[in-house]
Design an enzyme around this catalytic site. Sequence first.
Site, mmCIF file in Angstrom:
data_model
loop_
_atom_site.group_PDB
_atom_site.id
_atom_site.type_symbol
_atom_site.label_atom_id
_atom_site.label_comp_id
_atom_site.label_asym_id
_atom_site.label_seq_id
_atom_site.Cartn_x
_atom_site.Cartn_y
_atom_site.Cartn_z
ATOM 1 N N GLN A 68 -1.543 8.779 19.143
ATOM 2 C CA GLN A 68 -2.293 8.506 19.454
ATOM 3 C C GLN A 68 -2.973 8.432 21.448
ATOM 4 O OE1 GLN A 68 -4.835 6.604 17.494
ATOM 5 N NE2 GLN A 68 -5.601 6.767 19.349
ATOM 6 N N LYS B 122 -5.987 2.575 11.411
ATOM 7 C CA LYS B 122 -5.414 3.285 10.396
ATOM 8 C C LYS B 122 -4.268 3.542 10.113
ATOM 9 C CE LYS B 122 -6.885 6.812 14.622
ATOM 10 N NZ LYS B 122 -6.395 7.445 16.066
ATOM 11 N N ASP C 73 -4.158 15.127 13.310
ATOM 12 C CA ASP C 73 -5.820 15.377 14.078
ATOM 13 C C ASP C 73 -6.081 16.562 14.912
ATOM 14 O OD1 ASP C 73 -6.118 12.307 15.520
ATOM 15 O OD2 ASP C 73 -4.164 12.614 17.025
HETATM 16 N N1 GUN Z 1 -7.499 8.027 21.022
HETATM 17 C C1 GUN Z 1 -8.982 8.537 21.285
HETATM 18 N N2 GUN Z 1 -9.527 8.819 19.862
HETATM 19 C C2 GUN Z 1 -7.886 9.615 19.266
HETATM 20 C C3 GUN Z 1 -7.963 10.137 17.973
HETATM 21 O O1 GUN Z 1 -9.231 10.698 17.676
HETATM 22 N N3 GUN Z 1 -6.890 9.991 17.311
HETATM 23 C C4 GUN Z 1 -6.004 9.870 18.135
HETATM 24 N N4 GUN Z 1 -4.649 10.133 18.897
HETATM 25 N N5 GUN Z 1 -5.679 9.716 19.212
HETATM 26 C C5 GUN Z 1 -7.808 9.020 20.378
#
Ligand code: GUN
Length: 299
Positions: free
Chosen positions: A98, A54, A121
């Site tokens: 996350q 990311k 998100d």
């Molecule tokens: N963990 C697995 N997929 C995601 C996601 O799309 N966003 C976040 N913040 N954590 C995750």
Amino acid sequence: MTARIIDGLSVAAEKRAQCRSLTTALRERHGVVPGLAVVMVGEDPASAVYVRKKIQACADVGIASRKHLFPANASQEAVISQIAEFNADPTVHGILVQLPLPRHFDVKAVLEAIDREKDVDGFHLYNVGGLVIGDTVFPPCTPYGVMLLLDHVGVEISGRNAVVVGASNIVGKPMALMLMQREATVSVCHAKTRDLAQFTILADILVVAAGCPDLIVGPMVKSGAVVVDVGINRLADGRLVGDCHFDSVAKRASMMTPVPGGVGPMTVTMLLVNTINSAQRALTRGLRAQMACTDSSAA
Ligand code: GUN
């Protein structure tokens, strides 16, 4: 039939080029650099890989990112207080925590501490509610990316049978809502579904997000279906595979996403899209507030 492979990497690359143009315009015309703050708690290796991807993707398109890493035994109060700082910081347009968080965290409380205007998100209750009524500001990145892939390859959604396997808050549930919003007839299956095949065989569009390698095999798939494999599973021999048995499913499907190189790159890309959208919304709010000030001082 042999499925046409839906190349998520190339669709993501195209979208990221658009993101680059948008960040350039924001910077050159308005002096705004979209900013993303990433909060990670603990050192879960898979999460560390996702976060790194990311952050790299942000740099690639001109988004300023920062990462705040907490130890696994950090308190919820410390994390929420850091989120409050990011909420108040005008250079931060998106905040991402996350997941998963360590077990002592109340995930809902942490996600709801995020300013809903920075919830890139799309996990805050406000954005989840928006999804339910078909009016979300920040759609959750993975299902948002799946919709973009389906649209990119010209899959008709309205009136088709869609089956979503997996009912997580992050993927399965929002995916079902998005497909329903586009007038698909949607069934949601999950770990407790009995005789999964009786549902999957009816799917014109099959989205699998169960986290279970080889859950879906060729005979479970309707001939000509479009299959989107959201699973990412690391096997003991180190291979990365999805939830579908690729070779047998590819013989039945008309189109199919591979793992890796299908949905994964789209998830990261839609985070970039949401962050840029958030920066644009903040700019518009600022301009409106300025105009309101000018109007009231002129009156
Ligand atoms: N963990 C697995 N997929 C995601 C996601 O799309 N966003 C976040 N913040 N954590 C995750």
